[in-house]
Design a protein around this motif. Structure first.
Motif, short mmCIF file in Angstrom:
data_model
loop_
_atom_site.label_atom_id
_atom_site.label_comp_id
_atom_site.label_asym_id
_atom_site.label_seq_id
_atom_site.Cartn_x
_atom_site.Cartn_y
_atom_site.Cartn_z
N SER A 740 0.83 -1.19 0.00
CA SER A 740 0.00 0.00 0.00
C SER A 740 0.87 1.24 0.00
CB SER A 740 -0.87 0.01 1.24
OG SER A 740 -1.71 -1.10 1.22
N SER A 741 0.22 2.35 -0.24
CA SER A 741 0.94 3.62 -0.15
C SER A 741 0.28 4.46 0.92
CB SER A 741 0.80 4.41 -1.44
OG SER A 741 1.47 3.78 -2.46
N ILE A 742 1.07 5.36 1.43
CA ILE A 742 0.47 6.39 2.27
C ILE A 742 0.58 7.68 1.49
CG2 ILE A 742 0.79 7.72 4.37
CD1 ILE A 742 1.24 5.16 5.82
N VAL A 743 -0.51 8.36 1.34
CA VAL A 743 -0.47 9.65 0.67
C VAL A 743 -0.23 10.70 1.75
CG1 VAL A 743 -1.70 11.31 -0.75
CG2 VAL A 743 -2.00 8.87 -1.16
N LEU A 744 0.91 11.36 1.65
CA LEU A 744 1.21 12.44 2.58
C LEU A 744 0.66 13.72 2.01
CD1 LEU A 744 5.03 11.83 3.17
CD2 LEU A 744 3.16 11.07 4.61
N VAL A 745 -0.03 14.47 2.84
CA VAL A 745 -0.53 15.77 2.40
C VAL A 745 0.35 16.81 3.10
CG1 VAL A 745 -2.54 17.27 2.26
CG2 VAL A 745 -2.83 14.78 2.31
N CYS A 746 1.06 17.59 2.31
CA CYS A 746 2.04 18.51 2.91
C CYS A 746 1.73 19.95 2.51
CB CYS A 746 3.44 18.20 2.42
SG CYS A 746 3.92 16.50 2.66
N ARG A 747 2.08 20.83 3.42
CA ARG A 747 2.01 22.28 3.14
C ARG A 747 3.38 22.87 3.38
NH1 ARG A 747 -2.60 25.25 1.12
NH2 ARG A 747 -4.44 24.08 1.71
N LYS A 748 3.64 23.99 2.76
CA LYS A 748 4.91 24.67 3.02
C LYS A 748 4.93 25.15 4.48
CE LYS A 748 5.59 26.08 -1.71
NZ LYS A 748 5.80 27.17 -2.66
N ARG A 749 6.06 24.96 5.12
CA ARG A 749 6.16 25.39 6.52
C ARG A 749 6.44 26.89 6.56
NH1 ARG A 749 9.90 21.80 8.92
NH2 ARG A 749 11.48 22.96 7.81
N PRO A 750 5.71 27.60 7.38
CA PRO A 750 6.01 29.03 7.49
C PRO A 750 7.45 29.24 7.93
CG PRO A 750 3.97 28.47 8.64
CD PRO A 750 4.60 27.19 8.23
N ASP A 751 8.06 30.29 7.45
CA ASP A 751 9.48 30.51 7.70
C ASP A 751 9.83 30.64 9.17
OD1 ASP A 751 10.00 30.29 5.12
OD2 ASP A 751 10.49 32.42 4.76
N ASP A 752 8.86 31.10 9.98
CA ASP A 752 9.20 31.32 11.39
C ASP A 752 9.08 30.04 12.23
OD1 ASP A 752 6.52 31.11 11.19
OD2 ASP A 752 6.02 32.95 12.27
N ALA A 753 8.63 28.96 11.61
CA ALA A 753 8.51 27.72 12.37
C ALA A 753 9.88 27.06 12.46
CB ALA A 753 7.54 26.77 11.68
N SER A 754 10.16 26.41 13.60
CA SER A 754 11.50 25.84 13.78
C SER A 754 11.61 24.51 13.05
CB SER A 754 11.77 25.64 15.25
OG SER A 754 10.77 24.80 15.77
N ALA A 755 12.83 24.20 12.58
CA ALA A 755 13.09 22.92 11.93
C ALA A 755 13.32 21.89 13.02
CB ALA A 755 14.30 23.03 11.02
N ILE A 756 13.45 20.65 12.64
CA ILE A 756 13.56 19.58 13.63
C ILE A 756 14.77 18.71 13.28
CG2 ILE A 756 12.00 18.07 12.33
CD1 ILE A 756 10.78 17.19 15.02
N THR A 757 15.50 18.22 14.29
CA THR A 757 16.65 17.37 13.98
C THR A 757 16.14 15.99 13.63
OG1 THR A 757 16.87 16.52 16.19
CG2 THR A 757 18.07 18.57 15.69
N ARG A 758 17.01 15.23 12.97
CA ARG A 758 16.58 13.91 12.56
C ARG A 758 16.28 13.03 13.78
NH1 ARG A 758 18.29 9.80 7.91
NH2 ARG A 758 17.31 8.04 8.87
#
Ligand SMILES: C[S@@+](CC[C@H](N)C(=O)[O-])C[C@H]1O[C@@H](n2cnc3c(N)ncnc32)[C@H](O)[C@@H]1O
Length: 782
Positions: A740-758
């Motif tokens: 099966s597949s999972i369909v990911l629904v993504c939006r652009k992250r606002p610039d002020d949101a913090s990134a996350i480490t792996r």
């Protein structure tokens, strides 16, 4: 049912996005407007979509996936539903129109009903149903623009509105073209690209070429051109006519290599089933061969013995037939005969083993000495493996008839002398690569018998000759003589000849899947099974050699040509235009700007598309290089840029993972730059049943991929489990199959949101996904 991978991964998203996404390209005006929630971000009628997707797998004739083999195709039903819900607003996005939850739920139900109606395969032939979906998309876009929607009952007006105002759909990993095709069907402009030339050609043939010649009457002089030729039916008619001409011409040139078999008194002795045929010449459907090696038993003095994985010819009850080897110990010889009566289930079970004794070895039919695979590999690599005819399948009166081999038939097959042999290097039988065994398959030419090479070469040459005939007839029919070739965007006589040649070339590709030494005889159904029943080239010990000129399984007219004719016939003329190009999704060339991105990238290390596709590439190249010079200029399909974590290509597992991660990251950043802000991105990503069961989505494939998605500046806004594969396919048998597949629904992250480490990312997945997975299973996926 909806299953959202809600987690700390997703920073809270403001409804109004005022952040620029990329300083270099011009600003996307939609970025400045209200970011409307789309239906896919709230709910989907998943049960109906998955049921239609599962059912679609059993649709054979006329389904676009049967045009030519490509791996990991997504069901069209899922692609259609996802695209629709990606573009159409959720009612909650319009509180002024749908003020209460109750009213919103009612409206959502109505939208779900449209999806439920449009997902079954039969809906693709129903203009009313598809028209309704198109109108709904137009209505949603018009609402945003403040326009009056087009007239619901005027299909042309709806299409015109969509052509003018709908954003194009871009799929940078388009493979066989499922997503662009469904975008077209919904009236959207579609743009597909793929790194692999075979995928690009298949997608062009599916999406790009048919609309160019929609409504064009056939040019073949024997066809009455005055009739109505809706959609691509004129093109389909020409493909069939010139393809039939190729068949007849090929038979005149090489038919002597495919003689009928006379049923003799001797053959019929003790075989009541042969009595009605005695003295008659019967057309061969397939010659069944076993590979042979010299017996390793020194007492047998080098006698060649068969490596047969089965002696069963027909396992159908009441029609059982098996091969019986009869040994003459004195002369260290054996011969094959065919038994068709008095065969009990135990005898069938014995015959099923052929000369195999275990997973890893055969036995010598003469002495019983073991023949390990490693020995067979050594013999094959030294060029000492041969083949011996075991049986011949011929066409009787509406049934298969099984005959013993004859010396004349065997000599005839071995007399073929090909003047072309694809010399490009091959990776052997993929399934055995892990053990380092290649069984002598060093070049692509090694996969074919000499007679098969003669046949493929003859048909390949005839595509060029057929093209000349189409061109002459197209000119006589009044098509534009000056217009450019198809590869340069033309639609005149030259381009039409290129188009017909493209499909005939794809028919040669289809034929090569059946006319090779890895095709098998399917004893349950009585047909020739193509080589690529799994996503690998397996070692086949006893193979079926089809007769291109028979009227049954594995022939040219039916198996190669007619399947293509039916697909093209089915491609409706109302499809909007599409463009498909060859492009590295992670390269420097930008993807289609301001598009709605919907895509299905390669899954980590699951399928080596480029390695597999070379099997077809070498024949396409020989046949169509003049028609598609840009696509087939290289000797083999490009590998270096392919986003697959292949250790053999990158010098180890870690390096392969790094390559995949970096490349996928770049591809996602390219998508981020190109995608319009007003719509979410949908990304199909496969998962393996076993992987999900054991490790959850934190397995290397998923963790690597999801981290790349996050790193490219997206937030995952939702996940939908979509059934994509039949669970009983050959590849699933112990092979950790993709189900099966999972369909990911993504939006652009606002610039002020913090990134996350792996590290935090994987930890977060572990914490949040078990619940999501439970829901996936409950959703009946897989
Ligand atoms: C999962 S398949 C797509 C299947 C497609 N959705 C369909 O239904 O036929 C992934 C595709 O990615 C392509 N691919 C791999 N590396 C690529 C790259 N660097 N750029 C573009 N395409 C690539 C493969 O050739 C393959 O066709």
């Amino acid at each position: 049912m909806r299953c959202r991978a809600k987690s700390q991964l997703r920073p809270s998203r403001p409804q109004r996005d005022t952040t620029p996404t990329d300083p270099s390209p011009p600003r996307d005006p939609i970025a400045m407007t209200v970011r409307r929630k789309k239906l896919i971000e709230v709910s989907l009628p998943l049960k109906a979509i998955n049921a239609a997707s599962a059912r679609e797998k059993s649709i054979r004739h006329g389904h676009p996936s049967t045009l030519h083999l490509w791996w990991a195709r997504r069901p069209l039903a899922a692609c259609r539903a996802v695209l629709f819900a990606q573009i159409v607003d959720d009612p909650s996005a319009w509180p002024e129109e749908f003020p209460t939850e109750e009213v919103q739920a009612r409206e959502r139900k109505r939208l779900h009903a449209i999806i439920e109606e449009m997902v079954p395969w039969k809906a693709t032939h129903d203009e009313r149903v598809i028209g309704k979906a198109r109108y709904e998309i137009a209505r949603s876009l018009a609402r945003e623009r403040g326009d009056a929607p087009p007239d619901e009952n005027d299909a042309r007006a709806v299409l015109t509105y969509l052509a003018q105002h709908a954003p194009p759909v871009c799929d940078p990993f388009c493979g066989g073209g499922s997503i662009p095709l469904e975008a077209q069907r919904l009236g959207l402009r579609a743009h597909g690209s793929d790194l692999n030339p075979v995928a690009v050609l298949v997608s062009k043939a599916t999406c790009e070429i048919p609309p160019k010649f929609a409504g064009t009457a056939p040019v073949h002089p024997d066809v009455d051109r005055t009739g109505g030729w809706a959609g691509a039916s004129g093109l389909a008619e020409d493909i069939r006519r010139y393809g039939q001409w190729m068949r007849d011409e090929a038979e005149a040139r090489i038919g002597h290599l495919y003689p009928k078999v006379r049923v003799t008194e001797e053959m019929a002795d003790g075989r009541d089933d042969l009595r009605p045929y005695t003295g008659k010449d019967l057309t061969v459907i397939a010659w069944l061969w076993a590979r042979t090696v010299a017996s390793p038993d020194p007492m047998m003095r080098g006698a060649h013995v068969p490596l047969a994985s089965s002696f069963v010819l027909s396992s159908k009850k009441g029609k059982r037939a098996i091969v019986v080897p009869t040994i003459d110990h004195g002369s260290r010889a054996y011969r094959f005969s065919v038994k068709t009566s008095g065969i009990g289930p135990e005898e069938v079970a014995r015959a099923r083993k052929g000369t195999k004794v275990s997973q890893g070895s055969f036995r010598c039919v003469l002495s019983g000495a073991p023949i390990p695979y490693a020995y067979a590999d050594d013999e094959a690599n030294a060029g000492r493996m041969r083949s011996r005819l075991m049986a011949i399948v011929v066409a009787g009166q509406r049934q298969r008839v099984y005959l013993p081999p004859t010396r004349g038939q065997e000599d005839n097959a071995l007399s073929a002398t090909p003047d072309f042999r694809p010399g490009q290097p091959a990776r052997g039988t993929f399934a055995s690569n892990a053990q380092g065994r290649i069984y002598g398959f060093r070049t692509f030419g090694d996969y074919f018998t000499d007679r098969q090479l003669v046949a493929l070469t003859t048909f390949s040459d005839l595509v060029g000759e057929a093209r000349e005939k189409v061109l002459a007839d197209a000119l006589a029919a009044g098509m534009d003589p000056e217009a450019p070739r198809l590869a340069d965007g033309g639609t005149g006589a030259e381009a039409y000849a290129d188009a017909v040649a493209t499909y005939l070339g794809l028919a040669v590709g289809r034929a090569s899947d059946f006319w090779n030494g890895n095709a098998t005889w399917e004893s349950g159904g009585g047909f020739v099974a193509h080589a690529f029943t799994r996503q690998a080239i397996p070692m086949i010990w006893d193979y079926a050699e089809s007769n291109p000129f028979s009227f049954a399984s594995g022939n040219w007219a039916g198996t190669a040509l007619e399947w293509i004719g039916r697909v093209v016939q089915n491609l409706a003329g109302t499809l909007t235009r599409a463009a498909v190009i060859q492009q590295d999704a992670a390269g420097k060339t930008p993807l289609l700007y301001r598009s709605v991105v919907a895509t299905d990238p390669p899954y980590y290390d699951n399928i080596g598309y480029a390695d597999l596709s070379d099997f077809f590439y070498v024949w396409h190249r020989r046949t169509l290089r003049d028609v598609w010079p840009g696509l087939y200029r290289r000797v083999l399909a490009p590998k270096d840029e392919e986003l697959v974590a292949t250790p053999h290509r990158h010098g180890g597992k870690e390096a392969a993972e790094r390559f995949f991660m970096e490349g996928m990251g770049q591809a996602l950043r390219n998508m981020h730059t190109a995608g319009t802000d007003g719509f979410p991105v949908t990304i199909y990503y496969a998962f393996k049943q076993a992987e999900v069961a054991k490790e959850g989505l934190t397995s290397p494939g998923w963790a690597t991929f999801l981290h790349a998605v996050s790193g490219a500046g997206y937030v995952i806004d939702g996940t939908w489990p979509v059934r994509t594969e039949r669970s009983a396919r050959t590849v699933s048998l112990g092979a950790n199959a993709l189900a099966s597949s999972i369909v990911l629904v993504c939006r652009k992250r606002p610039d002020d949101a913090s990134a996350i480490t792996r590290r935090d990312f994987v930890a977060s997945l572990r914490a949040n996904l078990p619940d999501a997975l439970k829901k996936i299973r409950e959703g009946g996926v897989g």
